[in-house]
Every structure is written in C-alpha cells, then in structure tokens.
Design an enzyme around this catalytic site. Structure first.
Site, PDB file in Angstrom:
ATOM      1  N   LYS A 186       0.650  -1.218  -0.071  1.00 46.92           N
ATOM      2  CA  LYS A 186       0.069   0.087   0.198  1.00 46.92           C
ATOM      3  C   LYS A 186       0.728   1.577   0.099  1.00 46.92           C
ATOM      4  O   LYS A 186       0.552   2.527  -0.657  1.00 46.92           O
ATOM      5  CB  LYS A 186      -0.820  -0.091   1.018  1.00 46.92           C
ATOM      6  CG  LYS A 186      -2.261  -0.879   0.870  1.00 46.92           C
ATOM      7  CD  LYS A 186      -3.354  -0.604   2.239  1.00 46.92           C
ATOM      8  CE  LYS A 186      -4.356  -2.083   2.166  1.00 46.92           C
ATOM      9  NZ  LYS A 186      -4.910  -2.805   2.868  1.00 46.92           N
ATOM     10  N   LYS A 281      -8.840 -10.807  -4.881  1.00 42.96           N
ATOM     11  CA  LYS A 281     -10.253 -10.675  -4.225  1.00 42.96           C
ATOM     12  C   LYS A 281     -11.157  -9.456  -4.852  1.00 42.96           C
ATOM     13  O   LYS A 281     -10.479  -8.180  -5.017  1.00 42.96           O
ATOM     14  CB  LYS A 281      -9.059 -10.302  -2.808  1.00 42.96           C
ATOM     15  CG  LYS A 281     -10.077 -10.439  -1.587  1.00 42.96           C
ATOM     16  CD  LYS A 281      -8.811 -10.242  -0.285  1.00 42.96           C
ATOM     17  CE  LYS A 281      -9.473  -9.146   0.003  1.00 42.96           C
ATOM     18  NZ  LYS A 281      -9.190  -9.233   1.162  1.00 42.96           N
ATOM     19  N   LYS A 284     -13.403  -2.842  -1.393  1.00 38.51           N
ATOM     20  CA  LYS A 284     -13.782  -2.477  -1.393  1.00 38.51           C
ATOM     21  C   LYS A 284     -13.279  -0.897  -2.248  1.00 38.51           C
ATOM     22  O   LYS A 284     -13.717  -0.142  -2.838  1.00 38.51           O
ATOM     23  CB  LYS A 284     -14.250  -1.766   0.049  1.00 38.51           C
ATOM     24  CG  LYS A 284     -14.889  -2.700   0.694  1.00 38.51           C
ATOM     25  CD  LYS A 284     -15.569  -1.958   2.347  1.00 38.51           C
ATOM     26  CE  LYS A 284     -15.976  -2.678   2.973  1.00 38.51           C
ATOM     27  NZ  LYS A 284     -15.363  -2.796   4.227  1.00 38.51           N
TER      28      LYS A 284
END
Length: 417
Positions: A186, A281, A284
């Site tokens: 990230k 996956k 959101k």
C-alpha cells in the site's frame, strides 16, 4: 481487522510455521464454555418485525465444531472480529466474514465491531465516515447478528483500543512492522510522501483490538495471517517482559497479561474474487464498482453486474480449473448463496452455457440478498434503536477491555489512577 476481516483460507503458509503450528493445535478440538450475556436493548417495534427474518447460511470450520451443549457453570471461548466502514459492504465481506459470524455467535462469546479507527489509515472522506459506520452496523444486524448472543459496537467508542495500542507500540520492534506485506504494497501504491504513520502501525492497533478482549480465536484471512502472527508475537513479548513474577511484584496476580489467540479459518467461502478479475480479491477499494456485488445493490444492478462479469471461452462449467479462475469464483459464489454442496452444483451446472448460468446466479443472489436489504431499511430508519444497540455493545466491551488495560498499566509500572 476489517481488512481483517477477517476469515478466509484453509492453507497456512509454510513461511509462517508458528501460525501453522497454532492452527494444528486449534484443530485438535475446542473446549466450549458458557457465559451469561446481559441484555438491556431499548425496545423497538423493529424487534418484533425481525422475527420473520432468516439469514440462510452454512459454515465449516477447519477444526471439529464445538459441542452445542454447554454447562451453565462454564464460560464460552471468545471470538472477536470486525469490518471497516469504508465503502459499501460487499459480497466478499458477507460470505468471507459476516455470514460466518451468524454461526459463530451460537457457540462462542462473540464481539463484532466496526473498525472505524482502521478506516483512517489511508485518505478518506470525513463527511462520510459517521454515515458509513452506522450503515455498517445496520448491515451487521440485517445479516443476522443477534445482539442477545453477540456484542456489536464501534471501535472508537471503546477508548481502550487506542491506549493499549500505544502501550504495545513501545515494545513492538520497527523491524516487525517493516516486514508486513500489506504496508509494503500500500505504501508503494500511495508513495512514501503520502503514507501516514498509521499505515505502518496499523497491525499494532489490530493486535490491541484482539488482545484487549482476551480472545481465544480470531477469524483470519490470507491477507491477515501475517498480522495475527504479529499479534501472537506481541502477546508473548509483553507476557515475557512484564507478566508472571514481575507483575506480581507490582501488586498483580501473576500469570500472563494476554491470552495468545489461535487462528480460526473456514475452508469454504473464504475468499470471493472480483467479478472483473478472477485472480484478484473482491475489494471495496477497487476503482470499478462493476468488480463487486454490494449487499445493498438493487435487483437490476445485481443482474447487470452478473451479466457483464468476466468469463471465458471454455465449454460448460467446472470448479478448480486453474485456467478458469472466473468460472471457479462464480460457481463458488453460487454454491455458498444456494446452500448446495460442491457436488450438487457441479451436477447442476456442468453442461450449462454462460448465459444460462449467469441468469441462475443473478436470481439466486437477488433472492438471497432481498431479505437483508428489507431488514436493513427497517433498522436504519430507526436511529434510536441502532444507537441503543451500539451503546449497549460498547458498554459490554469496555467492561472487558478496561480490565485488561488496567492490568497492563499496572504491570508496566504506571502510577495507578
């Protein structure tokens, strides 16, 4: 823990032998104990209307299921889990975590919370955080979480989470945090100049979430196995540095300050993949809403997303073909939503073309999600009822968390309040 969420894979990485060993120990069987759960939820007309709500679900644990009958004098094992209030809760959150909670709440002492503090580790919309938190709580209840069996609360409403995180941070080596894969991925995407310290220390807050409640088991997914391993290592480290005789010399009761939690991993429904990429996956944070089915998507949106989802050119339908990740993903979703076995789905769908199967899957999803959507609208339209549920849950959680936190303060030598 919302990224925690929580709850996904059967295979433990050989690179984490300690976690794999703990899973084998958990698989040896679970001793169940029982505790009384106080209830004083404010009356709401919704409570009577919920009697007709039923969330059909199945759940399979990677260890033998605990006995359903318990002695009134014993205490249930405890599980904690949570989901972030970022974006809409989607099918992956539901099948991978929330629906499993419905079964877990029947045999464990369960605490389910909205991890709003985790939601601010990356840039977020402050105007939407409060609404998203309430929406997530309402969806917990709409999916079937029973507040007579489980405590539902908001993470930031229990201040002990942040206090214990700071105490744990004082003994958490930076090297342990730097090796976290999620942080590396990230921070690389966001760029070092745009990454806050919270993204690095996120796993310490997750450890606090778990250790505060003396949790016996934690539902974990593949992307959280490494964080749970860190939690276990931090628990051992604090117990060794401050527990036992050292704690007793400071007036404590001796023994360990924290339970070292075990992983709880369901083999089915663990990981729902994207509708646009069967190797990624469902998330959101994916830029395209087409990649996921949100629990509150209208019927026509669900049908359109399934109609447009990525497929392949192979004939028929089949599980577990590595060349057909999208086919395996959609069949797995249908298996879980329909409640059928893998063998039953194979027999039903093996000769179908994509058009026929997509129509079948869309109808199954719409039928399954409709009662959840109806119940959600009832709950969210009664703010007093929802606020009462969350306040009650936070009170119960604080009673447990404050005991743990006070013990840690004492063992670490702080002046008592």
């Amino acid at each position: 823990m919302g990224r925690l969420v929580l709850s996904h894979f059967l295979t433990i990485s050989t690179s984490s032998p300690r976690l794999a060993s703990s899973l084998r120990r958990a698989g040896a069987g679970v001793q169940i104990r029982h505790s009384k759960v106080a209830t004083s939820i404010p009356h709401s007309p919704l409570r009577s209307s919920s009697a007709g709500f039923r969330c059909c679900c199945s759940f399979s644990l990677s260890q033998p299921p605990p006995a359903s009958e318990t002695s009134p004098t014993t205490v249930k094992k405890r599980i904690v889990s949570g989901v972030q209030p970022t974006g809409s809760i989607h099918l992956g959150n539901y099948l991978g975590a929330i629906r499993n909670w419905i079964t877990l709440q029947n045999t464990y002492d369960t605490l389910f919370f909205i991890v709003d503090l985790h939601a601010i580790t990356l840039p977020y919309d402050a105007q939407q955080l409060s609404k998203a938190t309430r929406d997530t709580a309402a969806l917990y209840l709409a999916c079937g979480v029973d507040t007579t069996k489980a405590s539902v609360f908001v993470q930031s409403h229990v201040r002990a989470h942040v206090e214990l995180m700071w105490l744990l941070s004082s003994v958490a080596p930076v090297g342990w945090l730097n090796r976290m894969i999620q942080f590396k991925e990230k921070s690389r995407k966001a760029g070092d100049e745009n990454v806050g310290v919270a993204l690095l220390t996120y796993p310490v807050l997750m450890a606090s979430d778990i250790l505060l409640y003396q949790s016996d088991f934690v539902p974990v997914g593949e992307d959280q196995k490494q964080h749970l391993e860190l939690t276990r290592e931090l628990a051992d480290r604090v117990n060794n540095l401050f527990g036992g005789r050292k704690w007793k010399k400071l007036g404590g009761r001796k023994g360990a300050l924290f339970k070292v939690p075990e992983p709880l991993i369901p083999p089915v429904g663990a990981r729902v993949m994207s509708l646009t990429d069967g190797l990624s996956k469902m998330s959101k944070s994916a830029p395209s809403d087409q990649s996921r089915i949100n629990l509150l998507d209208p019927k026509d949106v669900i049908a359109n997303k399934i109609k447009r989802c990525k497929t392949d050119s192979f004939p028929g339908m089949e599980f577990d073909n590595p060349e057909r990740p999208e086919c395996n993903n959609l069949l797995s979703i249908y298996q879980l939503i329909s409640g059928k076995t893998k063998e039953e789905v194979e027999r039903e769908c093996k000769d179908m073309n994509w058009g026929t199967f997509k129509s079948l899957l869309a109808d199954a999803l719409i039928d399954h999600l409709n009662p959840i959507q109806v119940r959600y609208e009832e709950i969210i339209s009664d703010p007093a009822y929802l606020d009462g549920i969350l306040a009650e849950g936070a009170t119960k959680a604080s009673d447990i968390a404050d005991t743990t936190l006070n013990n840690v303060y004492q063992a670490m030598g702080f002046l008592r309040r």
